[in-house]
Design an enzyme around this catalytic site. Sequence first.
Site, PDB file in Angstrom:
ATOM      1  N   SER A 265       0.788  -1.229   0.000  1.00 38.71           N
ATOM      2  CA  SER A 265       0.000   0.000   0.000  1.00 38.71           C
ATOM      3  C   SER A 265       0.823   1.283   0.000  1.00 38.71           C
ATOM      4  O   SER A 265       0.510   2.209  -0.761  1.00 38.71           O
ATOM      5  CB  SER A 265      -0.973  -0.003   1.181  1.00 38.71           C
ATOM      6  OG  SER A 265      -1.988  -0.952   0.967  1.00 38.71           O
TER       7      SER A 265
ATOM      8  N   LYS B 261     -11.761  -5.076   8.356  1.00 40.97           N
ATOM      9  CA  LYS B 261     -12.721  -4.546   7.374  1.00 40.97           C
ATOM     10  C   LYS B 261     -14.154  -4.542   7.902  1.00 40.97           C
ATOM     11  O   LYS B 261     -14.977  -3.757   7.457  1.00 40.97           O
ATOM     12  CB  LYS B 261     -12.632  -5.332   6.071  1.00 40.97           C
ATOM     13  CG  LYS B 261     -11.341  -5.096   5.304  1.00 40.97           C
ATOM     14  CD  LYS B 261     -11.360  -5.789   3.952  1.00 40.97           C
ATOM     15  CE  LYS B 261     -10.090  -5.489   3.176  1.00 40.97           C
ATOM     16  NZ  LYS B 261     -10.131  -6.049   1.803  1.00 40.97           N
TER      17      LYS B 261
ATOM     18  N   GLU C 225     -23.187   2.321  -0.462  1.00 38.75           N
ATOM     19  CA  GLU C 225     -24.075   1.224  -0.862  1.00 38.75           C
ATOM     20  C   GLU C 225     -23.335  -0.115  -0.897  1.00 38.75           C
ATOM     21  O   GLU C 225     -23.828  -1.124  -0.367  1.00 38.75           O
ATOM     22  CB  GLU C 225     -24.666   1.524  -2.250  1.00 38.75           C
ATOM     23  CG  GLU C 225     -25.593   0.449  -2.767  1.00 38.75           C
ATOM     24  CD  GLU C 225     -26.119   0.744  -4.154  1.00 38.75           C
ATOM     25  OE1 GLU C 225     -26.709  -0.159  -4.775  1.00 38.75           O
ATOM     26  OE2 GLU C 225     -25.933   1.892  -4.630  1.00 38.75           O
TER      27      GLU C 225
ATOM     28  N   ASP D  17     -12.707  -2.348  -2.966  1.00 38.90           N
ATOM     29  CA  ASP D  17     -12.260  -3.644  -3.475  1.00 38.90           C
ATOM     30  C   ASP D  17     -13.099  -4.058  -4.679  1.00 38.90           C
ATOM     31  O   ASP D  17     -12.582  -4.607  -5.655  1.00 38.90           O
ATOM     32  CB  ASP D  17     -12.381  -4.718  -2.384  1.00 38.90           C
ATOM     33  CG  ASP D  17     -11.333  -4.586  -1.300  1.00 38.90           C
ATOM     34  OD1 ASP D  17     -10.216  -4.118  -1.609  1.00 38.90           O
ATOM     35  OD2 ASP D  17     -11.618  -4.951  -0.152  1.00 38.90           O
TER      36      ASP D  17
ATOM     37  N   GLY E 143     -13.267 -21.171  -5.367  1.00 42.57           N
ATOM     38  CA  GLY E 143     -13.195 -20.747  -3.982  1.00 42.57           C
ATOM     39  C   GLY E 143     -14.501 -20.167  -3.473  1.00 42.57           C
ATOM     40  O   GLY E 143     -15.331 -19.684  -4.258  1.00 42.57           O
TER      41      GLY E 143
ATOM     42  N   GLY F 131     -13.856 -15.565   2.016  1.00 43.78           N
ATOM     43  CA  GLY F 131     -13.336 -14.209   1.931  1.00 43.78           C
ATOM     44  C   GLY F 131     -13.900 -13.416   0.764  1.00 43.78           C
ATOM     45  O   GLY F 131     -15.096 -13.170   0.663  1.00 43.78           O
ATOM     46  N   VAL F 132     -13.028 -13.041  -0.157  1.00 44.52           N
ATOM     47  CA  VAL F 132     -13.404 -12.169  -1.269  1.00 44.52           C
ATOM     48  C   VAL F 132     -14.372 -12.840  -2.238  1.00 44.52           C
ATOM     49  O   VAL F 132     -15.011 -12.165  -3.049  1.00 44.52           O
ATOM     50  CB  VAL F 132     -12.125 -11.702  -2.008  1.00 44.52           C
ATOM     51  CG1 VAL F 132     -11.516 -12.832  -2.813  1.00 44.52           C
ATOM     52  CG2 VAL F 132     -12.398 -10.498  -2.895  1.00 44.52           C
TER      53      VAL F 132
ATOM     54  N   GLU G 115     -19.771 -27.260   2.731  1.00 42.18           N
ATOM     55  CA  GLU G 115     -20.759 -26.580   3.575  1.00 42.18           C
ATOM     56  C   GLU G 115     -20.671 -25.065   3.411  1.00 42.18           C
ATOM     57  O   GLU G 115     -21.691 -24.363   3.389  1.00 42.18           O
ATOM     58  CB  GLU G 115     -20.560 -26.969   5.042  1.00 42.18           C
ATOM     59  CG  GLU G 115     -20.946 -28.397   5.361  1.00 42.18           C
ATOM     60  CD  GLU G 115     -20.874 -28.689   6.849  1.00 42.18           C
ATOM     61  OE1 GLU G 115     -20.678 -27.742   7.642  1.00 42.18           O
ATOM     62  OE2 GLU G 115     -21.011 -29.866   7.222  1.00 42.18           O
TER      63      GLU G 115
ATOM     64  N   GLY H 210      -3.833 -10.340  -9.961  1.00 42.67           N
ATOM     65  CA  GLY H 210      -4.583  -9.406  -9.142  1.00 42.67           C
ATOM     66  C   GLY H 210      -3.929  -8.071  -8.844  1.00 42.67           C
ATOM     67  O   GLY H 210      -4.521  -7.255  -8.137  1.00 42.67           O
TER      68      GLY H 210
END
Length: 288
Positions: free
Chosen positions: A23, A70, A82, A106, A130, A133-134, A159, A246
Amino acid sequence: MTQTNAQTSNFGLLGHPLGHSMSPFIHEALFALSGRPQPYGLHDVAPENLKTEAPHLLASQGFNITIPYKVEIIPFLTELSEKAKLYQSVNTVEIKDDCYIGHNTDVDGFLHGIRSLGVELSQGPVLMLGSGGVANMVSTEVVLAGSPLTIAVRKEDVEQVAALKERLLKIKPEAEITTCLLDQPKGSYRVLINTTPVGMYPNTHACPVTPEIIRQAEAVFDLVYNPFETQLVQTAKSLGIPAKGGLSMLVWQAAVAHEIWFGDQFTDEEIQQVILQAKEYMEAHFQA
């Protein structure tokens, strides 16, 4: 509270731990591009210190948030945008007229990354790897765009993916969602999106799916940014399939934070320049 380059900066990143954060480099490059060069701090705050340290950050001009805060930052804020409200996840805070507004950039970074491949999520079937998370954000954006979605996961995540599917159907009951194991995707896809950490440095030889499954996609987007080109991306390119990692998402989400803070607008060419500079920095400092 451990701070690195935080005392003299009006902007910075809250998280823990922050030893390998890109960052500061990315944001300082964006500050320089916009003609307001300044340092960007790292605020490495242990969980037990968040309540006492958060007010100091709220006295700054703005800041970003990463794992594990977060969600935990939300009670300190006045309102949510939003997208931040939809995902209950904040990675950028805007401080305006004594209000603390939480944003989720993000999602903007992800959509810019996808579009840089020449792909829109609305264009057709999506295969997402996956469910943690994201993956929540990525799958929601696919469903909202109206495309069929296949989510492929490991056996131990069956699950978890069932719960994710249930959540997505509450958002859009008519959504077309299929779940399967990582070796079971069938058919063809407009884009394959990897949300797993498989292939991340230092395990750079790992790939989440086989070349046979990669061949089913017209394009590949891997949210892993270190290395710049994962085994998944390299394999896709070797098969003649457009593919990106990414790092573009990481830079674009930072650029949108600057848009929120200052109204800055960056061209695709300027962002590509920062991406390449970040790639060189990352390879020099975080792959030793």
